[in-house]
Motif scaffolding. Structure first.
Motif, short mmCIF file in Angstrom:
data_model
loop_
_atom_site.label_atom_id
_atom_site.label_comp_id
_atom_site.label_asym_id
_atom_site.label_seq_id
_atom_site.Cartn_x
_atom_site.Cartn_y
_atom_site.Cartn_z
N VAL A 1 -54.71 95.21 55.76
CA VAL A 1 -53.76 94.10 55.83
C VAL A 1 -52.34 94.61 56.04
O VAL A 1 -51.50 93.92 56.61
CB VAL A 1 -53.86 93.23 54.55
N GLY A 2 -52.09 95.83 55.58
CA GLY A 2 -50.75 96.41 55.73
C GLY A 2 -49.93 96.34 54.47
O GLY A 2 -48.71 96.51 54.51
N ASN A 3 -50.56 96.08 53.33
CA ASN A 3 -49.84 95.96 52.06
C ASN A 3 -49.93 97.20 51.19
O ASN A 3 -49.40 97.21 50.08
CB ASN A 3 -50.38 94.77 51.26
N LEU A 4 -50.60 98.24 51.65
CA LEU A 4 -50.80 99.43 50.83
C LEU A 4 -49.51 100.24 50.78
O LEU A 4 -48.97 100.65 51.81
CB LEU A 4 -51.94 100.28 51.40
N THR A 5 -49.01 100.48 49.56
CA THR A 5 -47.77 101.22 49.41
C THR A 5 -48.03 102.68 49.04
O THR A 5 -47.32 103.56 49.50
CB THR A 5 -46.89 100.59 48.32
N ASN A 6 -49.05 102.94 48.23
CA ASN A 6 -49.35 104.30 47.78
C ASN A 6 -50.63 104.77 48.46
O ASN A 6 -51.73 104.60 47.94
CB ASN A 6 -49.49 104.32 46.26
N THR A 7 -50.49 105.39 49.61
CA THR A 7 -51.67 105.82 50.36
C THR A 7 -52.36 107.01 49.70
O THR A 7 -53.55 107.23 49.92
CB THR A 7 -51.30 106.20 51.80
N ALA A 8 -51.67 107.76 48.89
CA ALA A 8 -52.25 108.92 48.22
C ALA A 8 -53.29 108.50 47.18
O ALA A 8 -54.18 109.28 46.82
CB ALA A 8 -51.17 109.75 47.56
N ARG A 9 -53.20 107.28 46.71
CA ARG A 9 -54.14 106.80 45.69
C ARG A 9 -55.57 106.77 46.25
O ARG A 9 -56.53 107.05 45.52
CB ARG A 9 -53.73 105.41 45.21
N MET A 10 -55.72 106.47 47.53
CA MET A 10 -57.05 106.46 48.14
C MET A 10 -57.69 107.83 48.04
O MET A 10 -58.87 107.96 47.71
CB MET A 10 -56.97 106.03 49.61
N ARG A 11 -56.91 108.86 48.30
CA ARG A 11 -57.43 110.22 48.26
C ARG A 11 -57.84 110.60 46.84
O ARG A 11 -58.90 111.21 46.63
CB ARG A 11 -56.37 111.18 48.79
N THR A 12 -57.03 110.26 45.85
CA THR A 12 -57.36 110.62 44.48
C THR A 12 -58.60 109.88 43.99
O THR A 12 -59.40 110.46 43.26
CB THR A 12 -56.18 110.34 43.53
N VAL A 13 -58.76 108.63 44.40
CA VAL A 13 -59.95 107.87 43.99
C VAL A 13 -61.20 108.48 44.61
O VAL A 13 -62.22 108.66 43.93
CB VAL A 13 -59.80 106.38 44.39
N LYS A 14 -61.14 108.85 45.88
CA LYS A 14 -62.29 109.48 46.53
C LYS A 14 -62.66 110.79 45.86
O LYS A 14 -63.84 111.08 45.64
CB LYS A 14 -61.98 109.74 48.01
#
Length: 66
Positions: A34-47
């Protein structure tokens, strides 16, 4: 979450944690689309956390088979 913290939990707790993290990852992916993600690094840490949990669970399975 570190590997030490993961090893201290039981398998049922780890399964619940995986489900929670998968839901969070889904929400993060949706926010990114959607374009609302502010902290893209969080995806990496969750994975990485999901991978750590699965690794510990596999180690336990292999250890119990021997």
């Amino acid at each position: 979450m570190t590997a030490k913290e993961i090893r201290e939990k039981s398998n049922t707790e780890l399964n619940q944690e995986i489900e929670t993290l998968k839901e969070e990852l889904f929400n993060l992916r949706f926010q990114q689309a959607v374009g609302n993600l502010t902290n893209t690094a969080r995806m990496r840490t969750v994975k990485k956390t999901i991978a750590r949990i699965k690794t510990v669970m596999t180690e336990r399975e292999l250890g119990s088979q021997e």
